[in-house]
Write a protein that holds these residues in place. Structure first.
Motif, PDB file in Angstrom:
ATOM      1  N   TYR A   1      45.409 -85.323 104.407  1.00  0.00           N
ATOM      2  CA  TYR A   1      46.275 -86.106 105.305  1.00  0.00           C
ATOM      3  C   TYR A   1      47.528 -86.548 104.567  1.00  0.00           C
ATOM      4  N   VAL A   2      48.538 -86.903 105.359  1.00  0.00           N
ATOM      5  CA  VAL A   2      49.764 -87.537 104.886  1.00  0.00           C
ATOM      6  C   VAL A   2      49.994 -88.763 105.756  1.00  0.00           C
ATOM      7  N   ARG A   3      50.179 -89.938 105.122  1.00  0.00           N
ATOM      8  CA  ARG A   3      50.383 -91.176 105.877  1.00  0.00           C
ATOM      9  C   ARG A   3      51.524 -91.969 105.266  1.00  0.00           C
ATOM     10  N   VAL A   4      52.386 -92.479 106.118  1.00  0.00           N
ATOM     11  CA  VAL A   4      53.520 -93.286 105.675  1.00  0.00           C
ATOM     12  C   VAL A   4      53.423 -94.648 106.344  1.00  0.00           C
ATOM     13  N   TYR A   5      53.477 -95.696 105.521  1.00  0.00           N
ATOM     14  CA  TYR A   5      53.365 -97.066 106.015  1.00  0.00           C
ATOM     15  C   TYR A   5      54.695 -97.794 105.803  1.00  0.00           C
TER      16      TYR A   5
ATOM     17  N   ARG B   1      49.687 -91.655  95.719  1.00  0.00           N
ATOM     18  CA  ARG B   1      50.320 -92.742  96.477  1.00  0.00           C
ATOM     19  C   ARG B   1      51.630 -93.150  95.828  1.00  0.00           C
ATOM     20  N   LEU B   2      52.601 -93.463  96.679  1.00  0.00           N
ATOM     21  CA  LEU B   2      53.892 -93.963  96.217  1.00  0.00           C
ATOM     22  C   LEU B   2      54.211 -95.250  96.962  1.00  0.00           C
ATOM     23  N   ASP B   3      54.506 -96.320  96.231  1.00  0.00           N
ATOM     24  CA  ASP B   3      54.996 -97.566  96.814  1.00  0.00           C
ATOM     25  C   ASP B   3      56.470 -97.695  96.454  1.00  0.00           C
TER      26      ASP B   3
ATOM     27  N   ARG C   1      55.218 -97.090 101.908  1.00  0.00           N
ATOM     28  CA  ARG C   1      54.083 -96.578 101.129  1.00  0.00           C
ATOM     29  C   ARG C   1      53.727 -95.201 101.671  1.00  0.00           C
ATOM     30  N   ILE C   2      53.663 -94.228 100.773  1.00  0.00           N
ATOM     31  CA  ILE C   2      53.297 -92.863 101.154  1.00  0.00           C
ATOM     32  C   ILE C   2      51.962 -92.531 100.510  1.00  0.00           C
ATOM     33  N   GLU C   3      51.019 -92.058 101.295  1.00  0.00           N
ATOM     34  CA  GLU C   3      49.721 -91.640 100.793  1.00  0.00           C
ATOM     35  C   GLU C   3      49.477 -90.182 101.179  1.00  0.00           C
ATOM     36  N   ILE C   4      49.122 -89.370 100.189  1.00  0.00           N
ATOM     37  CA  ILE C   4      48.796 -87.961 100.431  1.00  0.00           C
ATOM     38  C   ILE C   4      47.498 -87.652  99.700  1.00  0.00           C
ATOM     39  N   LYS C   5      46.508 -87.218 100.449  1.00  0.00           N
ATOM     40  CA  LYS C   5      45.232 -86.840  99.846  1.00  0.00           C
ATOM     41  C   LYS C   5      45.195 -85.323  99.735  1.00  0.00           C
TER      42      LYS C   5
END
Length: 296
Positions: free
Chosen positions: A287-291, A220-222, A138-142
């Protein structure tokens, strides 16, 4: 004597037939059947099953942009140059602080109207290749995107290894794209050999988000073995399902990395010209977050 010989021969024939029949029955018994060995080089494919994968709650890779100055070199590199980037874009990408810098918890990527080499504009394109490469997750970029005719900001992903060949064979994932002449419309898209704009089979969706210029939006990308799903503000707006027909349709089983940039002009971004009065124009990233995907 002759009659005895005939009887003997007949008995011998009958015994032979019985023995032969027994052998045939033994050879044709189900217990003795063996499967034909499979060719280990042949890979059987088919549509995968959606296992309902979840994602870890703590990022496996992230940048909160908490250190002022240049973007963290441990996480980001730069694509440099002004060659048009395959789209007849007008900017020269640099690693200058005037085009990409961090301040007060925000990364700012700025396109400017200024001569740079043979180009009339500068900007920056940050890449995580070799520093943040991922397979599923999962990639989240605000981020908050710029407005203005001629701008072309993007948050996207490219294959790290090009295992299936050059574009579009190894794929592309556009988490967010926007062109300034089409205000408030956000695009989420994938490109593959079978599905891309050059053959009019591209898979994507466009949706209006009027506040995209004024407020930070969560993109967001799943990404799982079953599907790529795109979200804006946690609203599902795009789904691309793996049809099991091989890499031409689904090259998304290899590592990809992140890109963030603001292009100027180009085949799409400049389709209605460039308004030089708007510059400088910036995309801001909180922010950029990768789960990590939890495998099943």
């Amino acid at each position: 004597m002759i009659q005895n010989i005939k009887i003997f021969n007949m008995q011998t024939l009958i015994i032979g037939k019985v023995v032969l029949a027994g052998l045939l029955m033994a050879c044709s018994g189900k217990a003795d059947l063996k499967p034909i060995p499979k060719d280990p080089t042949v890979v059987e494919t088919g549509p995968p099953t959606d296992k309902g994968w979840a994602f870890e709650t703590n990022p496996v890779w992230a940048d909160e942009f908490n250190t002022n100055g240049a973007p963290d070199p441990a996480k980001w590199g730069y694509d440099l140059g002004g060659t048009g980037w395959g789209n007849n874009e007008l900017q020269n990408y640099t690693n200058s602080l005037s085009n990409a810098s961090v301040n007060n918890g925000i990364l700012t990527i700025t396109a400017r109207k200024e001569n740079s080499g043979a180009n009339a504009y500068t900007s920056a394109r940050l890449v995580s290749k070799g520093k943040g490469d991922f397979l599923y997750g999962r990639i989240e970029i605000k981020a908050k995107i710029p407005s203005g005719r001629g701008t072309w900001p993007a948050l996207w992903m490219l294959p790290t290894d090009n295992a299936y060949g050059t574009w579009p064979k190894s794929g592309e994932i556009d988490i967010m794209e926007h062109v300034g002449y089409d205000p408030t419309v956000i695009h989420v898209t994938v490109h593959t050999e079978a599905f891309n704009h050059s053959i009019n089979t591209q898979k994507g969706v466009s949706k209006k988000f009027p506040k995209a210029f004024d407020e930070f939006q969560l993109y967001r990308l799943d990404w799982t073995p079953y599907a790529i799903r795109g979200y804006i503000e946690n609203e599902l707006i795009f789904e691309f399902i793996n049809n099991g027909q091989g890499y031409a349709a689904w090259p998304f089983d290899k590592r990809f990395h992140l890109l963030m940039n603001v292009a100027v002009g180009g085949n799409w971004g400049g389709a209605q010209g460039v308004d030089d009065t708007i510059f400088p124009k910036s995309m801001e990233v909180d922010y950029v977050r990768v789960y990590k995907m939890i495998d099943k």
